[in-house]
Design an enzyme around this catalytic site. Structure first.
Site, PDB file in Angstrom:
ATOM      1  N   ASP A   1     -31.697 -92.527  19.903  1.00  0.00           N
ATOM      2  CA  ASP A   1     -31.310 -92.477  18.490  1.00  0.00           C
ATOM      3  C   ASP A   1     -29.830 -92.771  18.280  1.00  0.00           C
ATOM      4  OD1 ASP A   1     -33.903 -91.530  18.483  1.00  0.00           O
ATOM      5  OD2 ASP A   1     -33.531 -90.066  16.905  1.00  0.00           O
TER       6      ASP A   1
ATOM      7  N   ARG B   1     -24.441 -76.046  15.296  1.00  0.00           N
ATOM      8  CA  ARG B   1     -23.984 -77.127  14.422  1.00  0.00           C
ATOM      9  C   ARG B   1     -22.580 -76.927  13.855  1.00  0.00           C
ATOM     10  NH1 ARG B   1     -27.259 -79.304  17.527  1.00  0.00           N
ATOM     11  NH2 ARG B   1     -29.261 -80.040  16.742  1.00  0.00           N
TER      12      ARG B   1
ATOM     13  N   ASP C   1     -30.440 -79.950   9.903  1.00  0.00           N
ATOM     14  CA  ASP C   1     -29.194 -80.280  10.588  1.00  0.00           C
ATOM     15  C   ASP C   1     -28.280 -81.157   9.750  1.00  0.00           C
ATOM     16  OD1 ASP C   1     -29.551 -78.749  12.819  1.00  0.00           O
ATOM     17  OD2 ASP C   1     -30.386 -80.352  14.054  1.00  0.00           O
TER      18      ASP C   1
ATOM     19  N   SER D   1     -39.828 -83.281  20.010  1.00  0.00           N
ATOM     20  CA  SER D   1     -38.418 -83.367  19.657  1.00  0.00           C
ATOM     21  C   SER D   1     -37.762 -82.083  20.138  1.00  0.00           C
ATOM     22  CB  SER D   1     -38.262 -83.516  18.142  1.00  0.00           C
ATOM     23  OG  SER D   1     -36.901 -83.430  17.781  1.00  0.00           O
TER      24      SER D   1
END
Length: 405
Positions: free
Chosen positions: A17, A99, A128, A182
């Protein structure tokens, strides 16, 4: 999104990605790209990310790989655990708490290199994107944010692979086969989403779990450890002082060995939809139990109960990406004020997926055997309870008489 970006800092893992995003930024925005890779203890070799960035034309001075493990645990995980934070009754917030640190470090690099934009690989469906971008704007309200998943039409793995082939993006053999889940990992947890898990009725396959042994296959003998606390934070295991990252890593190893910390939940995402996810948080599961054990004898009832009332709001703020908000800081200050006397030792038993408290002691314990004993005592007059009950029952007595009348 405006196209006049000159330099962008990309949160870069080196996977499919973000490698596609790197090239897409170069071609779509015609800008200079700086890569930032954070080591949060995800257990992956990060130097290949540097090599791939070089292959994609990134200047050596524009490649940043930072070891944030100690800062992550000390300044983010531990403060969160002082609050005993759990989202929706079960989730220990392993992805959520990472994050804000990534955003902080990414923005520091953006300032250092004079970038006018930052970019991430989060999708337009998840939490996110919110967590990253609220963090960015808290450090620089004028920063430009590029979120490719909200702009491009590469909406499948096949299209990403086709783009990679078209632009000679090197993809390792392991990435050419579609991953079943994922996943996200750091020192606190590893998560799994997608594929068969998208049906909440499907049980997770045993082969999915990467950190923990099945509780059925865990050792047949319990293991007992002692976790030392100072001011609400764990500082030692079995009397050995450890750094924050080393301590959490040790608890992860112990928990994984005994099948501790597996979780399968359906949670409410901030953006609106429900999401089914599976998590392994072995060290965090042990830590939560041990911390509450010390609090049980070190905190006054009023502050303990008030703290528990604040916790859901605090956990929701972290889940929704508001770590850098004034209200989170305010709650943190209140929580931290309760931790001064949360110092002591919790004795913990680990056995086939379970975590049991076998003993607890605090330097300033509020537990008084003189008052709580079932034997004869010289400090408590049991007759005093009668007046206490009558006063607390007064409204019931008055209300009962009114009904009779």
């Amino acid at each position: 999104m405006k196209k006049n970006v000159k330099k962008v800092v990309l949160a870069y893992s080196g996977g499919l990605d973000t490698s596609v995003i790197l090239k897409w930024l170069q071609t779509e925005y015609n800008c200079e790209v700086v890569t930032f890779t954070a080591d949060l203890g995800q257990g992956e070799e990060l130097e290949p990310a540097r090599a791939k960035a070089l292959k994609l034309g990134i200047k050596p001075e524009n490649i940043f790989i930072e070891d944030l493990r100690e800062e992550f645990v000390r300044d983010f995980v531990f403060p969160m655990f002082r609050a005993n934070a759990i989202y929706e009754g079960e989730y220990l917030l392993g992805t959520s708490i990472a994050r804000p640190l990534i955003a902080k470090a990414q923005m520091a690099i953006a300032k250092k290199v004079g970038a006018d934009a930052v970019s991430h690989g989060a999708t337009g469906k998840g939490n996110d994107q919110v967590r990253f971008e609220l963090g960015y704007y808290s450090f620089d309200p004028d920063i430009a944010v590029i979120a490719p998943w909200r702009e491009w039409d590469l909406n499948s793995r096949a299209s990403l692979l086709a783009f990679a082939a078209q632009h000679d993006i090197p993809i390792e053999k392991k990435n050419t086969e579609e991953s079943p889940y994922s996943m996200d990992a750091n020192l606190l947890h590893i998560s799994y989403e997608g594929k068969s898990l998208e049906d909440p009725w499907n049980a997770p396959e045993e082969a999915m779990w990467r950190w923990t042994v099945s509780p059925e296959d865990a050792p047949d003998k319990a293991e007992v450890i002692e976790i030392g606390f100072e001011g609400g934070d764990p500082v030692s295991i079995d009397g050995k002082a450890l750094s924050p990252a080393a301590l959490l890593k040790t608890l992860n190893d112990l928990g994984s060995k005994h099948g501790v910390g597996r979780l399968d939940i359906v949670e409410n995402r901030f953006v609106g939809m429900k999401s089914r996810g599976c998590y392994e948080t072995p060290g965090g599961t042990i830590l939560l139990k041990a911390h509450r054990a010390i609090e049980s004898i070190a905190l006054d009832r009023g502050e303990a109960h008030t703290k528990d009332e604040l916790m859901p709001r605090y956990a929701e703020l972290i889940y929704n990406g508001y770590w850098w908000s004034n209200e989170r800081r305010m709650l943190q200050a209140a929580i931290d004020a309760t931790q001064e006397n949360v110092s002591g030792v919790a004795r913990v038993g680990l056995y086939k997926g379970g975590v049991s408290i076998l003993g607890r002691k605090a330097k300033r314990s509020l537990f008084s055997a003189a008052y709580s004993t079932f034997e004869k005592d010289e400090v408590y007059n049991q007759k005093d309870a009668a007046g206490f009950i009558r006063l607390n029952a007064l409204r019931f007595i008055i209300g009962g008489k009114a009904k009779k009348d």
